[in-house]
Scaffold this active site. Structure first.
Site, PDB file in Angstrom:
ATOM      1  N   LYS A  91       0.793  -1.232   0.000  1.00  0.00           N
ATOM      2  CA  LYS A  91       0.000   0.000   0.000  1.00  0.00           C
ATOM      3  C   LYS A  91       0.829   1.288   0.000  1.00  0.00           C
ATOM      4  O   LYS A  91       0.410   2.314   0.526  1.00  0.00           O
ATOM      5  CB  LYS A  91      -0.997   0.037   1.178  1.00  0.00           C
ATOM      6  N   HIS A 154       6.666  -7.213  -3.293  1.00  0.00           N
ATOM      7  CA  HIS A 154       6.586  -6.623  -1.947  1.00  0.00           C
ATOM      8  C   HIS A 154       7.668  -7.201  -1.033  1.00  0.00           C
ATOM      9  O   HIS A 154       7.747  -6.835   0.137  1.00  0.00           O
ATOM     10  CB  HIS A 154       5.222  -6.914  -1.316  1.00  0.00           C
ATOM     11  N   SER A 186      -4.297   2.368   4.782  1.00  0.00           N
ATOM     12  CA  SER A 186      -4.599   1.774   3.486  1.00  0.00           C
ATOM     13  C   SER A 186      -4.596   0.250   3.579  1.00  0.00           C
ATOM     14  O   SER A 186      -5.477  -0.426   3.047  1.00  0.00           O
ATOM     15  CB  SER A 186      -3.564   2.258   2.468  1.00  0.00           C
ATOM     16  N   TYR A 244       6.142   8.378  -1.930  1.00  0.00           N
ATOM     17  CA  TYR A 244       4.772   8.643  -2.400  1.00  0.00           C
ATOM     18  C   TYR A 244       4.458  10.124  -2.248  1.00  0.00           C
ATOM     19  O   TYR A 244       3.899  10.755  -3.149  1.00  0.00           O
ATOM     20  CB  TYR A 244       3.808   7.787  -1.571  1.00  0.00           C
ATOM     21  N   ARG A 316      -8.428   3.769  -3.577  1.00  0.00           N
ATOM     22  CA  ARG A 316      -9.323   4.145  -2.477  1.00  0.00           C
ATOM     23  C   ARG A 316      -9.406   5.659  -2.472  1.00  0.00           C
ATOM     24  O   ARG A 316     -10.243   6.249  -3.118  1.00  0.00           O
ATOM     25  CB  ARG A 316      -8.792   3.559  -1.151  1.00  0.00           C
TER      26      ARG A 316
HETATM   27  P1  PAP Z   1      -0.653  -2.899  -3.136  1.00  0.00           P
HETATM   28  O1  PAP Z   1       0.300  -2.917  -2.003  1.00  0.00           O
HETATM   29  O2  PAP Z   1      -1.851  -3.775  -2.878  1.00  0.00           O
HETATM   30  O3  PAP Z   1       0.012  -3.174  -4.437  1.00  0.00           O
HETATM   31  P2  PAP Z   1      -0.573  -0.083  -3.660  1.00  0.00           P
HETATM   32  O4  PAP Z   1      -0.901   0.183  -5.064  1.00  0.00           O
HETATM   33  O5  PAP Z   1       0.853  -0.054  -3.264  1.00  0.00           O
HETATM   34  O6  PAP Z   1      -1.273  -1.428  -3.206  1.00  0.00           O
HETATM   35  O7  PAP Z   1      -1.285   0.984  -2.730  1.00  0.00           O
HETATM   36  C1  PAP Z   1      -2.613   1.357  -2.886  1.00  0.00           C
HETATM   37  C2  PAP Z   1      -2.689   2.800  -2.455  1.00  0.00           C
HETATM   38  O8  PAP Z   1      -2.237   3.627  -3.532  1.00  0.00           O
HETATM   39  C3  PAP Z   1      -4.102   3.228  -2.157  1.00  0.00           C
HETATM   40  O9  PAP Z   1      -3.970   4.244  -1.177  1.00  0.00           O
HETATM   41  P3  PAP Z   1      -5.158   4.685  -0.183  1.00  0.00           P
HETATM   42  O10 PAP Z   1      -5.741   3.439   0.383  1.00  0.00           O
HETATM   43  O11 PAP Z   1      -4.498   5.544   0.855  1.00  0.00           O
HETATM   44  O12 PAP Z   1      -6.115   5.459  -1.019  1.00  0.00           O
HETATM   45  C4  PAP Z   1      -4.547   3.761  -3.503  1.00  0.00           C
HETATM   46  O13 PAP Z   1      -5.667   4.619  -3.438  1.00  0.00           O
HETATM   47  C5  PAP Z   1      -3.300   4.485  -3.936  1.00  0.00           C
HETATM   48  N1  PAP Z   1      -3.213   4.671  -5.379  1.00  0.00           N
HETATM   49  C6  PAP Z   1      -3.572   3.800  -6.358  1.00  0.00           C
HETATM   50  N2  PAP Z   1      -3.343   4.338  -7.564  1.00  0.00           N
HETATM   51  C7  PAP Z   1      -2.854   5.576  -7.355  1.00  0.00           C
HETATM   52  C8  PAP Z   1      -2.456   6.632  -8.242  1.00  0.00           C
HETATM   53  N3  PAP Z   1      -2.509   6.518  -9.558  1.00  0.00           N
HETATM   54  N4  PAP Z   1      -1.988   7.757  -7.667  1.00  0.00           N
HETATM   55  C9  PAP Z   1      -1.915   7.898  -6.327  1.00  0.00           C
HETATM   56  N5  PAP Z   1      -2.293   6.945  -5.447  1.00  0.00           N
HETATM   57  C10 PAP Z   1      -2.759   5.792  -5.957  1.00  0.00           C
END
Ligand code: PAP
Length: 412
Positions: A91, A154, A186, A244, A316
């Protein structure tokens, strides 16, 4: 349950059909399972966030499947010198970086108006090594992918085989980290959806406690970050360390850094034509999360033969600082204190600094900016605008990322 979408483009990862030549045979899988179960029986165990238990293996907590995957990667994955791995704790930005890396490396191949990302979503464009390797019929041959092959993982740096991480390897890593407070929120949201319905749900307070104690899949969070951070200090040409928060603040600056690191720097002409901004826009949370393929069912990440997570679960809020809606002052201080204490293990000169930590006894030194990033020789942003905060990144104190009060491409 979603259908597992197979991308129809040659640069995308296309899983080979079950029972293809590139799979480990059933007897071999059985041998793995026996070896695995005997070894797992000796490991410390604790409560899992998705499954009932996770186990501490080589310093990190992992489910049985993930440990199985680590063994398979070690024995069957053959890195190529040009491979680029995207690594992150859960996340912290994998979905975003997958989109950015794929779009950047393949920018000559596709039009932005008719891009595979628009149809398949980021999960399908390149393989997540941890899952594709441990599917019930593991796929071990990725030779059909064009160079540079892109993979996500990961796994902690020390959990990966030396064929990927040793000084002799020329593989590159892009690591993205995130404020642990946001990663926790997250992850809790994500894992409670994935958690087996046969198990009692994990409350937020319980998840918080486990996270602080380092007990979560691929955790402890801090050890994960520090492993890649230290490796990036030793081999900055091989590991690019991104945050990030920096990417949200200055996506074009970070994307240029990323492109140069991957060996595909933007040309002056591309910059003039706005290619950098096009990719940022294509991969933005706002754009990707509103695409049909990422909103409804129909595509996703296959974790195991039985578990497919729909694309929409990877989007999210996509914000910095959502932790404010969940953590009490006491909880926030507890995580910040752990972060500070873990940073203390580094010398002050290699401070990995998360902003907004009150009473941080190890504040970064005042900036003495230079005009070059040590990894990529990318120019830093202009220093003329007002500086709000800065992050100290580098051992010799020559590199700082400056945060400006206004950035046109800021997406949060
Ligand atoms: P994973 O570990 O399951 O691969 P990962 O993609 O690393 O997940 O993290 C998901 C987070 O990145 C989510 O954060 P949140 O829960 O705080 O909202 C998700 O919303 C966010 N995320 C996904 N795509 C993007 C994007 N294009 N730009 C910015 N944040 C994003």
């Amino acid at each position: 349950m979603a259908t597992y979408l197979l991308p129809d483009h040659d640069a995308c990862y296309n899983p080979k059909p079950i029972n293809g030549d590139n799979q480990i045979q059933t007897e071999e899988q059985e041998a793995y399972d026996q070896k695995l179960d005997a070894m797992i029986a000796t490991l410390p165990k604790n409560k899992g966030w998705r499954s009932q238990y996770i186990f501490r293996y080589k310093g990190f907590w992992a489910s049985r499947e993930v440990i199985r995957g680590q063994l398979l990667i070690g024995d069957h994955f053959h890195p190529q010198p040009t491979d680029i791995f995207l690594a992150a704790f859960m996340k912290c930005g994998t979905t975003w970086l997958k989109a950015l890396m794929f779009a950047t490396v393949n920018r000559q191949r596709y039009n932005f108006s008719d891009h595979p990302l628009l149809r398949t979503g980021p999960q399908s464009v390149f393989p997540f090594l941890d899952t594709h390797i441990f599917l019930d019929h593991p796929i071990t041959n990725f030779d059909h992918l064009p160079a540079p092959r892109l993979f996500a993982t990961h796994n902690a740096h020390s959990s990966l085989p030396t064929s990927m991480t040793s000084p002799a390897s020329t593989c590159k890593f892009v690591y993205v980290c995130r404020d642990p407070k946001d990663a926790l929120i997250s992850k809790w949201h994500f894992m409670r959806k994935l958690r087996s319905k046969e198990l009692p749900p994990i409350s937020f307070n319980e998840a918080f406690e486990l996270f602080c104690n380092g007990v979560s899949e691929y955790g402890p969070f801090w050890d994960h970050v520090l492993g890649y951070w230290k490796a990036s200090q030793e081999s900055p040409e091989k590991i690019l360390f991104l945050k990030y928060e920096d990417m949200k603040r200055e996506p074009t600056v970070e994307l240029k850094k990323l492109a140069a690191f991957m060996g595909t720097p933007f040309t002056e002409e591309e910059e003039k034509k706005g290619v950098v901004e096009e990719i940022v826009k294509l991969c933005s949370f706002e754009n990707l999360s509103n695409l049909e393929v990422n909103k409804g069912g129909g595509g996703g990440q296959k974790f195991t033969a039985k578990v497919v997570v729909e694309n929409r679960e990877f989007f999210r809020k996509g914000k910095v600082g959502d932790w404010e809606n969940y953590l009490t002052e006491e909880m926030k201080n507890r995580i910040d204190t752990i972060t500070i204490n873990r940073l203390k293990d580094l010398t002050q000169n290699t401070l990995l600094y998360f902003e907004n930590i009150p009473n941080n006894p190890y504040p970064p030194n005042p900036p003495t900016p230079t005009s070059r990033h040590p990894n990529t020789a990318m120019p830093l942003p202009s220093l003329s605008r007002p500086t709000l905060t800065y992050h100290r990144h580098h051992l010799d104190a020559t590199f700082f990322t400056l945060h400006h009060s206004s950035t046109s491409t800021n997406t949060h």
